[in-house]
Motif scaffolding. Sequence first.
Motif, PDB file in Angstrom:
ATOM      1  N   TYR A 200      80.793 114.812  60.175  1.00  0.00           N
ATOM      2  CA  TYR A 200      82.052 115.557  60.033  1.00  0.00           C
ATOM      3  C   TYR A 200      81.810 117.029  59.712  1.00  0.00           C
ATOM      4  CZ  TYR A 200      84.397 111.049  60.046  1.00  0.00           C
ATOM      5  OH  TYR A 200      84.869 109.806  60.413  1.00  0.00           O
ATOM      6  N   TYR A 201      80.628 117.509  60.016  1.00  0.00           N
ATOM      7  CA  TYR A 201      80.268 118.894  59.731  1.00  0.00           C
ATOM      8  C   TYR A 201      80.805 119.837  60.817  1.00  0.00           C
ATOM      9  CZ  TYR A 201      77.424 118.889  55.487  1.00  0.00           C
ATOM     10  OH  TYR A 201      77.006 118.869  54.176  1.00  0.00           O
ATOM     11  N   PRO A 202      80.666 121.148  60.630  1.00  0.00           N
ATOM     12  CA  PRO A 202      81.278 122.115  61.551  1.00  0.00           C
ATOM     13  C   PRO A 202      80.908 121.949  63.009  1.00  0.00           C
ATOM     14  CG  PRO A 202      80.541 123.219  59.556  1.00  0.00           C
ATOM     15  CD  PRO A 202      80.042 121.809  59.465  1.00  0.00           C
ATOM     16  N   HIS A 203      79.696 121.474  63.292  1.00  0.00           N
ATOM     17  CA  HIS A 203      79.255 121.401  64.684  1.00  0.00           C
ATOM     18  C   HIS A 203      80.052 120.388  65.501  1.00  0.00           C
ATOM     19  CE1 HIS A 203      77.164 118.104  62.759  1.00  0.00           C
ATOM     20  NE2 HIS A 203      76.746 117.634  63.930  1.00  0.00           N
ATOM     21  N   VAL A 204      80.757 119.458  64.840  1.00  0.00           N
ATOM     22  CA  VAL A 204      81.606 118.524  65.587  1.00  0.00           C
ATOM     23  C   VAL A 204      83.072 118.915  65.479  1.00  0.00           C
ATOM     24  CG1 VAL A 204      80.015 116.573  65.429  1.00  0.00           C
ATOM     25  CG2 VAL A 204      81.699 116.935  63.611  1.00  0.00           C
ATOM     26  N   GLN A 205      83.335 120.079  64.915  1.00  0.00           N
ATOM     27  CA  GLN A 205      84.705 120.579  64.788  1.00  0.00           C
ATOM     28  C   GLN A 205      84.884 121.915  65.495  1.00  0.00           C
ATOM     29  OE1 GLN A 205      86.998 118.746  63.830  1.00  0.00           O
ATOM     30  NE2 GLN A 205      86.637 117.612  61.948  1.00  0.00           N
ATOM     31  N   GLY A 206      84.061 122.147  66.517  1.00  0.00           N
ATOM     32  CA  GLY A 206      84.283 123.292  67.392  1.00  0.00           C
ATOM     33  C   GLY A 206      83.402 124.495  67.151  1.00  0.00           C
ATOM     34  N   PHE A 207      82.444 124.423  66.238  1.00  0.00           N
ATOM     35  CA  PHE A 207      81.612 125.590  65.940  1.00  0.00           C
ATOM     36  C   PHE A 207      80.284 125.529  66.695  1.00  0.00           C
ATOM     37  CE2 PHE A 207      84.513 125.557  62.324  1.00  0.00           C
ATOM     38  CZ  PHE A 207      84.877 126.900  62.280  1.00  0.00           C
ATOM     39  N   ASP A 208      80.024 126.601  67.456  1.00  0.00           N
ATOM     40  CA  ASP A 208      78.779 126.700  68.221  1.00  0.00           C
ATOM     41  C   ASP A 208      77.581 126.958  67.309  1.00  0.00           C
ATOM     42  OD1 ASP A 208      80.044 126.573  70.852  1.00  0.00           O
ATOM     43  OD2 ASP A 208      80.796 128.582  70.408  1.00  0.00           O
ATOM     44  N   GLU A 209      77.781 127.809  66.313  1.00  0.00           N
ATOM     45  CA  GLU A 209      76.714 128.175  65.395  1.00  0.00           C
ATOM     46  C   GLU A 209      77.189 127.902  63.971  1.00  0.00           C
ATOM     47  OE1 GLU A 209      75.013 132.027  66.152  1.00  0.00           O
ATOM     48  OE2 GLU A 209      75.586 131.965  68.281  1.00  0.00           O
ATOM     49  N   PHE A 210      76.278 127.472  63.124  1.00  0.00           N
ATOM     50  CA  PHE A 210      76.697 127.069  61.785  1.00  0.00           C
ATOM     51  C   PHE A 210      75.545 127.200  60.793  1.00  0.00           C
ATOM     52  CE2 PHE A 210      75.715 123.567  64.580  1.00  0.00           C
ATOM     53  CZ  PHE A 210      74.748 122.831  63.913  1.00  0.00           C
ATOM     54  N   ALA A 220      72.017 123.859  59.359  1.00  0.00           N
ATOM     55  CA  ALA A 220      72.164 125.049  60.193  1.00  0.00           C
ATOM     56  C   ALA A 220      71.452 124.880  61.527  1.00  0.00           C
ATOM     57  CB  ALA A 220      71.599 126.261  59.467  1.00  0.00           C
ATOM     58  N   ASN A 221      71.918 125.653  62.496  1.00  0.00           N
ATOM     59  CA  ASN A 221      71.201 125.709  63.768  1.00  0.00           C
ATOM     60  C   ASN A 221      70.696 127.116  64.056  1.00  0.00           C
ATOM     61  OD1 ASN A 221      73.630 126.939  64.435  1.00  0.00           O
ATOM     62  ND2 ASN A 221      73.862 125.865  66.402  1.00  0.00           N
ATOM     63  N   PHE A 222      70.587 127.937  63.001  1.00  0.00           N
ATOM     64  CA  PHE A 222      69.918 129.232  63.144  1.00  0.00           C
ATOM     65  C   PHE A 222      69.348 129.664  61.798  1.00  0.00           C
ATOM     66  CE2 PHE A 222      74.276 130.417  62.056  1.00  0.00           C
ATOM     67  CZ  PHE A 222      74.131 131.475  61.163  1.00  0.00           C
ATOM     68  N   ASP A 223      68.382 130.551  61.880  1.00  0.00           N
ATOM     69  CA  ASP A 223      67.713 131.121  60.714  1.00  0.00           C
ATOM     70  C   ASP A 223      68.288 132.513  60.505  1.00  0.00           C
ATOM     71  OD1 ASP A 223      66.027 132.421  58.938  1.00  0.00           O
ATOM     72  OD2 ASP A 223      64.203 131.501  59.724  1.00  0.00           O
ATOM     73  N   LYS A 226      66.189 135.442  61.597  1.00  0.00           N
ATOM     74  CA  LYS A 226      65.710 135.557  62.971  1.00  0.00           C
ATOM     75  C   LYS A 226      66.890 135.508  63.938  1.00  0.00           C
ATOM     76  CE  LYS A 226      61.408 133.104  61.855  1.00  0.00           C
ATOM     77  NZ  LYS A 226      60.575 131.907  62.155  1.00  0.00           N
ATOM     78  N   ASN A 227      66.743 136.155  65.064  1.00  0.00           N
ATOM     79  CA  ASN A 227      67.813 136.168  66.058  1.00  0.00           C
ATOM     80  C   ASN A 227      67.557 135.093  67.107  1.00  0.00           C
ATOM     81  OD1 ASN A 227      70.145 136.953  67.344  1.00  0.00           O
ATOM     82  ND2 ASN A 227      69.143 138.569  68.530  1.00  0.00           N
ATOM     83  N   GLU A 228      67.550 133.846  66.645  1.00  0.00           N
ATOM     84  CA  GLU A 228      67.316 132.749  67.565  1.00  0.00           C
ATOM     85  C   GLU A 228      68.085 131.514  67.114  1.00  0.00           C
ATOM     86  OE1 GLU A 228      63.093 132.316  67.385  1.00  0.00           O
ATOM     87  OE2 GLU A 228      63.145 131.085  65.573  1.00  0.00           O
ATOM     88  N   LEU A 229      68.442 130.679  68.095  1.00  0.00           N
ATOM     89  CA  LEU A 229      69.199 129.457  67.833  1.00  0.00           C
ATOM     90  C   LEU A 229      68.320 128.241  68.019  1.00  0.00           C
ATOM     91  CD1 LEU A 229      72.618 130.121  69.615  1.00  0.00           C
ATOM     92  CD2 LEU A 229      72.232 129.883  67.166  1.00  0.00           C
ATOM     93  N   ASP A 255      75.463 140.082  64.885  1.00  0.00           N
ATOM     94  CA  ASP A 255      74.460 140.790  65.693  1.00  0.00           C
ATOM     95  C   ASP A 255      74.157 140.034  66.984  1.00  0.00           C
ATOM     96  OD1 ASP A 255      74.243 142.827  63.840  1.00  0.00           O
ATOM     97  OD2 ASP A 255      72.490 141.968  62.843  1.00  0.00           O
ATOM     98  N   ARG A 256      74.122 138.715  66.906  1.00  0.00           N
ATOM     99  CA  ARG A 256      73.763 137.922  68.073  1.00  0.00           C
ATOM    100  C   ARG A 256      74.906 137.819  69.079  1.00  0.00           C
ATOM    101  NH1 ARG A 256      71.226 134.557  65.494  1.00  0.00           N
ATOM    102  NH2 ARG A 256      72.949 133.186  64.888  1.00  0.00           N
TER     103      ARG A 256
END
Length: 520
Positions: A200-210, A220-223, A226-229, A255-256
């Motif tokens: 039930y976290y943000p990634h299943v509620q419409g958020f591409d990055e979290f 999270a799916n990013f650091d 760093k500018n990477e996913l 920035d990304r």
Amino acid sequence: MLKFLAKSLPVGSRVPCSRPVLSCRVLPHHLRPKFNSLAVLILTGFIAQIIFMEALQAEPLAPPNIVVILTDDHGYADLSCQNEVSDIRTPHIDSLAANGVRMTAGYVTAPQCSPSRAAVITGRYQQRFGLDEISGCPLPLEEVTLAERLKGAGYRTGMVGKWHLSPNAVSVRWARKNLPSIRLNTNGRVNIPLGKTVEYYPHVQGFDEFYAGEVQQYFANFDPGKNELLSTGKWRSDRGYRIDLQTAAATNFIDRNAGQPFFLHLCYFGPHVPLQATPEYLKRFPGEMKERRRYGLAMLAAIDDGVGQILSALRKHEIEENTLIVFTSDNGAPLKLNMEDDPIGRGGPTWDGSLNTPWIGEKGMLSEGGIRVPFILQWKDALPADKIYEQPVSTLDIAATAIAAAGQTLDNSLDGVDLLPYLTGEKMTSPHQSLFWRFWNQSAVRSGKWKYLKAGQSEEYLFDLDSQEHERKNVLNEHPEVAAELAIQLKQWSEELRPPGLPRQEINDQESAWFKHYLQ
């Protein structure tokens, strides 16, 4: 499970109006050119056609970026632009008010974090889907979030900070239905498996990055450094001060994604307890004061610095003017009656150092102190600067305003309204005829200057919020007809909810202590 089928509609455009300026030096009468009426008509028509063709060829205004900043247990008084207390310093947040609209009657839908946040992210009264309080979590996956709507309109979506809309230790009703083998702890709570919580976290509620978390543990799916996913979300432990970590993640997302329309939902975990602050922030507030107040001010200073960094990131990419920024809180501050200066390390039910001045009450109450919060909108391309708006508005309106700004059609499922025409002066009426609340054993409605509050089955109050006394004086006996009409409205609204109806029990011991302290 069928989720929202997003249909990308044409984004509403604003066409710039180019007006040629005809400059003519004043000449003596006998030297002025002579125009007959036919010539004037021909010239006027020619100019009008030029303007029309220029308008057709003008580039549509790009859809705005949308940044919604939500603080946690942040009382009404604690922005210096509110002009309520003298010890707070928030220059960057103040700049949002100076360059936008500050709303003095901004309300949340609940005096508690999870239900309030559910309304922000859906634009609907959370009682419509059974999330009256924290124990009503999780946010149902069937509910359509603002992120899902904007993603369907071509936005890149990101969430940073406190989520608090997944199953938790007091989600007993949900656990019994979805995890029938689970057993209650001795304290009546449940241990939800982490894997079930993440569903039930943000990634299943419409958020591409979290970057979802509160202190140092984040899913999270990013650091942020760093500018990477990453291809999927992972748990990570990050060292550093929690407010600064959340700011770093937010600016990293900007920035990304600065080259495309984006929606950023930044939920700072502050000044909520446990209170934490670095020496850098604490030393900004020397002198004699309660230590919990000092820490609360320091945490708000860290948040203000974060807002400054977000504005700098927007300016670096030259996108601030076409970014709609919303700043508000999830509910009022918990004062714990007397604002005791408990040891800083103490968490749980204790004062977080923030203030609700001038309003009565605190977090957990449907009095103004629990539900009236700081509320600012800035959109330099569309909203006036340095405007104060006094009509009642709601955090329900955030979703509707963002959807409309993105050029999408508002549907009847939303309870909020698009605030833009009201804030620009295009519409002069109040955005809401009435606002409603139901929480624990309390219920309330505000209509115009009147507020009707019911506590349990026996206590009723009517307040004139335009008066100097506001909630310090119960005027129910002077205006029984007003109270009766508002009670009818409240009852009618409650029948639309799940479960329907108003609270049927008397107030509990905690509510009783609050009402006895503040309203009697």
